[in-house]
Design a protein around this motif. Structure first.
Motif, PDB file in Angstrom:
ATOM      1  N   LEU A 117       0.857  -1.194  -0.068  1.00  0.00           N
ATOM      2  CA  LEU A 117      -0.040  -0.099  -0.177  1.00  0.00           C
ATOM      3  C   LEU A 117       0.953   1.374  -0.007  1.00  0.00           C
ATOM      4  CD1 LEU A 117      -2.729  -1.237   2.573  1.00  0.00           C
ATOM      5  CD2 LEU A 117      -3.036  -0.877  -0.160  1.00  0.00           C
ATOM      6  N   GLY A 118       1.990   1.106   0.717  1.00  0.00           N
ATOM      7  CA  GLY A 118       2.817   2.281   0.773  1.00  0.00           C
ATOM      8  C   GLY A 118       3.672   2.444  -0.388  1.00  0.00           C
ATOM      9  N   GLY A 119       3.983   1.542  -1.209  1.00  0.00           N
ATOM     10  CA  GLY A 119       4.265   1.492  -2.731  1.00  0.00           C
ATOM     11  C   GLY A 119       3.326   2.228  -3.694  1.00  0.00           C
ATOM     12  N   VAL A 120       2.002   2.104  -3.377  1.00  0.00           N
ATOM     13  CA  VAL A 120       1.149   2.617  -3.986  1.00  0.00           C
ATOM     14  C   VAL A 120       0.910   4.332  -3.752  1.00  0.00           C
ATOM     15  CG1 VAL A 120      -1.354   2.803  -4.565  1.00  0.00           C
ATOM     16  CG2 VAL A 120      -0.414   0.621  -4.594  1.00  0.00           C
ATOM     17  N   LEU A 121       1.174   4.586  -2.639  1.00  0.00           N
ATOM     18  CA  LEU A 121       1.164   5.919  -2.110  1.00  0.00           C
ATOM     19  C   LEU A 121       2.466   6.618  -2.761  1.00  0.00           C
ATOM     20  CD1 LEU A 121      -0.160   5.618   1.515  1.00  0.00           C
ATOM     21  CD2 LEU A 121      -1.386   6.555  -0.600  1.00  0.00           C
ATOM     22  N   MET A 122       3.513   6.130  -2.520  1.00  0.00           N
ATOM     23  CA  MET A 122       4.679   6.527  -2.961  1.00  0.00           C
ATOM     24  C   MET A 122       4.539   6.904  -4.701  1.00  0.00           C
ATOM     25  SD  MET A 122       8.417   4.847  -3.295  1.00  0.00           S
ATOM     26  CE  MET A 122       8.535   4.640  -1.406  1.00  0.00           C
ATOM     27  N   VAL A 123       4.205   5.891  -5.550  1.00  0.00           N
ATOM     28  CA  VAL A 123       3.724   6.354  -6.934  1.00  0.00           C
ATOM     29  C   VAL A 123       2.817   7.278  -7.106  1.00  0.00           C
ATOM     30  CG1 VAL A 123       3.033   5.364  -9.059  1.00  0.00           C
ATOM     31  CG2 VAL A 123       4.617   3.977  -7.428  1.00  0.00           C
ATOM     32  N   ILE A 124       1.861   7.661  -6.180  1.00  0.00           N
ATOM     33  CA  ILE A 124       0.782   8.720  -6.390  1.00  0.00           C
ATOM     34  C   ILE A 124       1.646   9.901  -6.156  1.00  0.00           C
ATOM     35  CG2 ILE A 124      -1.124   9.799  -5.386  1.00  0.00           C
ATOM     36  CD1 ILE A 124      -2.200   6.722  -5.043  1.00  0.00           C
ATOM     37  N   ALA A 125       2.402   9.873  -4.967  1.00  0.00           N
ATOM     38  CA  ALA A 125       3.019  11.155  -4.491  1.00  0.00           C
ATOM     39  C   ALA A 125       4.196  11.418  -5.505  1.00  0.00           C
ATOM     40  CB  ALA A 125       3.687  10.893  -3.161  1.00  0.00           C
ATOM     41  N   CYS A 126       4.782  10.606  -6.212  1.00  0.00           N
ATOM     42  CA  CYS A 126       5.840  10.751  -7.102  1.00  0.00           C
ATOM     43  C   CYS A 126       5.044  11.528  -8.427  1.00  0.00           C
ATOM     44  CB  CYS A 126       6.543   9.580  -7.585  1.00  0.00           C
ATOM     45  SG  CYS A 126       7.866   9.714  -8.580  1.00  0.00           S
ATOM     46  N   ARG A 127       3.825  10.789  -8.852  1.00  0.00           N
ATOM     47  CA  ARG A 127       3.448  11.361 -10.154  1.00  0.00           C
ATOM     48  C   ARG A 127       2.604  12.765 -10.040  1.00  0.00           C
ATOM     49  NH1 ARG A 127       6.278   9.339 -14.388  1.00  0.00           N
ATOM     50  NH2 ARG A 127       6.843   7.261 -13.830  1.00  0.00           N
ATOM     51  N   ALA A 128       1.877  12.974  -8.935  1.00  0.00           N
ATOM     52  CA  ALA A 128       0.945  13.944  -8.641  1.00  0.00           C
ATOM     53  C   ALA A 128       1.636  15.392  -9.002  1.00  0.00           C
ATOM     54  CB  ALA A 128       0.452  14.007  -7.281  1.00  0.00           C
ATOM     55  N   ARG A 129       1.190  16.299  -9.506  1.00  0.00           N
ATOM     56  CA  ARG A 129       1.585  17.631  -9.582  1.00  0.00           C
ATOM     57  C   ARG A 129       1.536  18.193  -8.243  1.00  0.00           C
ATOM     58  NH1 ARG A 129       1.903  19.088 -14.785  1.00  0.00           N
ATOM     59  NH2 ARG A 129       0.835  17.681 -16.175  1.00  0.00           N
ATOM     60  N   LEU A 130       2.363  19.365  -8.035  1.00  0.00           N
ATOM     61  CA  LEU A 130       2.654  20.026  -6.935  1.00  0.00           C
ATOM     62  C   LEU A 130       1.356  20.858  -6.507  1.00  0.00           C
ATOM     63  CD1 LEU A 130       6.260  21.827  -7.541  1.00  0.00           C
ATOM     64  CD2 LEU A 130       5.795  19.758  -6.232  1.00  0.00           C
ATOM     65  N   ARG A 131       0.515  21.490  -7.261  1.00  0.00           N
ATOM     66  CA  ARG A 131      -0.577  22.006  -6.822  1.00  0.00           C
ATOM     67  C   ARG A 131      -1.600  21.230  -6.180  1.00  0.00           C
ATOM     68  NH1 ARG A 131      -1.337  22.318 -12.608  1.00  0.00           N
ATOM     69  NH2 ARG A 131      -3.202  20.784 -13.357  1.00  0.00           N
ATOM     70  N   VAL A 419       8.429  10.157   1.117  1.00  0.00           N
ATOM     71  CA  VAL A 419       9.407   9.541   0.112  1.00  0.00           C
ATOM     72  C   VAL A 419       9.164   9.803  -1.256  1.00  0.00           C
ATOM     73  CG1 VAL A 419      11.261   7.697  -0.559  1.00  0.00           C
ATOM     74  CG2 VAL A 419      10.700   7.926   1.974  1.00  0.00           C
ATOM     75  N   GLY A 420       8.097   9.557  -1.529  1.00  0.00           N
ATOM     76  CA  GLY A 420       7.435   9.603  -2.999  1.00  0.00           C
ATOM     77  C   GLY A 420       7.603  11.210  -3.171  1.00  0.00           C
ATOM     78  N   LEU A 421       7.436  11.969  -2.277  1.00  0.00           N
ATOM     79  CA  LEU A 421       7.376  13.558  -2.602  1.00  0.00           C
ATOM     80  C   LEU A 421       8.922  13.866  -2.716  1.00  0.00           C
ATOM     81  CD1 LEU A 421       5.165  15.037   0.508  1.00  0.00           C
ATOM     82  CD2 LEU A 421       4.775  15.191  -2.120  1.00  0.00           C
ATOM     83  N   LEU A 422      10.004  13.323  -2.181  1.00  0.00           N
ATOM     84  CA  LEU A 422      11.256  13.679  -2.277  1.00  0.00           C
ATOM     85  C   LEU A 422      11.627  13.203  -3.813  1.00  0.00           C
ATOM     86  CD1 LEU A 422      13.099  12.949   0.983  1.00  0.00           C
ATOM     87  CD2 LEU A 422      12.520  15.081  -0.105  1.00  0.00           C
ATOM     88  N   ILE A 423      11.020  11.882  -4.066  1.00  0.00           N
ATOM     89  CA  ILE A 423      11.396  11.519  -5.660  1.00  0.00           C
ATOM     90  C   ILE A 423      10.806  12.649  -6.622  1.00  0.00           C
ATOM     91  CG2 ILE A 423      10.994   9.649  -7.230  1.00  0.00           C
ATOM     92  CD1 ILE A 423      10.959   7.751  -4.983  1.00  0.00           C
ATOM     93  N   ALA A 424       9.599  12.871  -6.342  1.00  0.00           N
ATOM     94  CA  ALA A 424       9.104  13.982  -7.253  1.00  0.00           C
ATOM     95  C   ALA A 424       9.814  15.162  -7.383  1.00  0.00           C
ATOM     96  CB  ALA A 424       7.672  14.071  -6.756  1.00  0.00           C
ATOM     97  N   PHE A 425      10.306  15.598  -6.094  1.00  0.00           N
ATOM     98  CA  PHE A 425      11.044  17.018  -6.026  1.00  0.00           C
ATOM     99  C   PHE A 425      12.439  16.742  -6.750  1.00  0.00           C
ATOM    100  CE2 PHE A 425       8.729  18.053  -1.908  1.00  0.00           C
ATOM    101  CZ  PHE A 425       7.555  18.233  -2.803  1.00  0.00           C
TER     102      PHE A 425
END
Length: 466
Positions: A117-131, A419-425
């Motif tokens: 489940l955390g992997g799914v959240l990580m992908v969502i956080a990585c792909r979502a836009r900043l806004r 961590v997904g946020l850090l990957i996106a950033f």
């Protein structure tokens, strides 16, 4: 000119069939001549090993400064920590599960579900836009405050190990809302400070403190009502980290730190349990009534590991001697089974993750990214140091898990989202997106090359040909 032509052609004829040609062949194999003494012509000298060693720091520095360094450090470091954590949770929790009358894989299966489940959240956080992240911050904060209030309602909140910070989700699954308070404070605080920076309001104390500090104190108060001192420490560290990134002056920073210190002293003085934990710093003996039993046996586990450990699954302390071997003290079991080499590997992975987070926060021009990346890095590294310090006997036992490593789905889910946020950033760093676009998969490059070759081989048909 005609008289000169036979003289010019004479060497050619001599080379073809005359004595000079036989002399050249007799000089030796591969045309070695007598002028060289029958030796092979010397090759150009290669670069010396000393020169290569001198150029090594330059090459390493060039590789370290590449745009994708932070991206690979966050992605690779976090995944390695999670995988190694799953292995150690499986090893450290088997005896505890049997003591509870469950299957040996009981805790591991729950942690594996949380990791998926955390992997799914990580992908969502990585792909979502900043806004979307900025818009998500406000409902997340409101929902977290509501759940923290719900925990304190008698009959709804559950008490575990003296702390009332849990909500039952049915069956064996439980939720700890205080873990999501860290993520809520990071996202909401980053959006708040970014908006104020855009309006050039952070130079005023009232805008720097309000409403960030009151909301943080509200979260701290609700968490402290349940007795969770460890999470309160991490939340305070996140608040200080964001104030420091916002450029808080030294006097203001020292004032907030002094108030938090006074509140912490009062919280410790009014609790005999916390005073006992403070007295166990550096203890080498369990003491009267075994009040330092957990701290001392954590040191025993690390000492038993030696250089390379006793082997995966061969821990002695997890057989009922060390309390919480799969949560707060999983690092001690790691040291016992994998030795100093295993513990240093874990430390190196967290160091790489922390460096990457600092690099992302320091190289971005977006204020929201800077505050959010700094807040996430402060959160993970502060929790890491508090947990490791407690296991090593350098800090009091605060009851916080090792992030991404210890057992606990409530702690793993928001941390993986962070961590997904850090990957996106990291993907938005200067030059990183272009570098990622150039790195296509190998099969895609081969297929594209084959298609281009086929197009070149196809001849254009005449207009009347069918």
């Amino acid at each position: 000119m005609k008289a000169d032509q036979p003289a010019a052609k004479a060497p050619r004829g001599a080379a073809r069939g005359g004595a000079p040609a036989r002399t050249a062949r007799a000089a030796g194999p591969r045309g070695r001549s007598a002028a060289t003494g029958g030796q092979r012509p010397s090759r150009p000298p290669r670069a010396s090993a000393a020169g290569g060693l001198k150029a090594l720091p330059t090459r390493l520095k060039r590789a370290w400064d590449r745009p994708l360094t932070a991206y690979y450090l966050v992605l690779g470091g976090s995944l390695l920590i999670i995988v190694l954590g799953l292995v150690m949770v499986y090893s450290a929790s088997q005896i505890k599960a049997l003591q509870y009358g469950q299957a040996p894989t009981f805790f591991f299966r729950k942690q594996l579900i949380a990791a998926v489940l955390g992997g799914v959240l990580m992908v969502i956080a990585c792909r979502a836009r900043l806004r979307l992240h900025r818009a998500f911050a406000y409902p997340l904060l409101a929902c977290t405050v509501f759940l923290l209030c719900l925990v304190q309602v008698p009959g709804i909140g559950q008490t575990i190990n003296g702390n009332t910070n849990w909500l039952s989700l049915g069956g064996p699954f439980q939720l700890q809302p205080s873990e999501f308070a860290k993520l809520a404070l990071v996202l909401w605080g980053a959006d708040l400070l970014a908006r104020k920076q855009d309006k050039k309001l952070l130079t005023q104390w009232k805008h720097l403190l309000v409403p960030l500090v009151p909301v943080a104190f509200l979260l701290l108060g609700l968490i402290m009502l349940g007795g969770d001192m460890g999470t309160s420490i991490i939340l305070t560290a996140v608040l200080f980290g964001m104030l420091w990134l916002a450029g808080a002056p030294t006097r203001l920073f020292a004032g907030v730190l002094g108030v938090a210190g006074v509140l912490a002293v009062l919280a410790i003085k009014t609790s005999a349990n916390r005073m006992g934990r403070l007295a166990c710093i550096g203890a080498t003996d369990p003491g009267p009534h075994d009040q330092c039993w957990q701290a001392v046996h954590g040191i025993y586990a690390l000492a038993n590991g030696g250089w390379f450990g006793s082997g995966l699954g061969a821990s002695v302390e997890k057989w009922g001697e060390l309390p919480e071997p799969h949560t707060d003290f999983i690092f001690a079991i790691t040291g016992e089974e994998l030795g100093l080499a295993g513990t240093l590997s874990v430390l190196a992975l967290f160091a790489a993750l922390g460096y990457a987070g600092i690099r992302v926060a320091g190289r971005t021009e977006d204020p929201f990214v800077r505050y959010a990346a700094g807040g996430v890095t402060t959160w993970i590294m502060a929790q890491f140091m508090v947990n490791i310090g407690a296991v090593l006997g350098l800090l009091p036992i605060a009851g916080v898990p090792l992030p991404l490593f210890s057992y606990g789905g409530s702690a793993l889910l928001p941390t993986m989202f962070a961590v997904g946020l850090l990957i996106a950033f990291a993907r938005e760093q200067p030059g990183a997106r272009a570098a990622l676009a150039m790195r296509q998969p190998v099969f895609s490059k081969k297929r594209a090359g084959a298609m281009n070759t086929m197009r070149r081989r196809v001849k254009k048909r005449p207009s009347g040909e069918r």
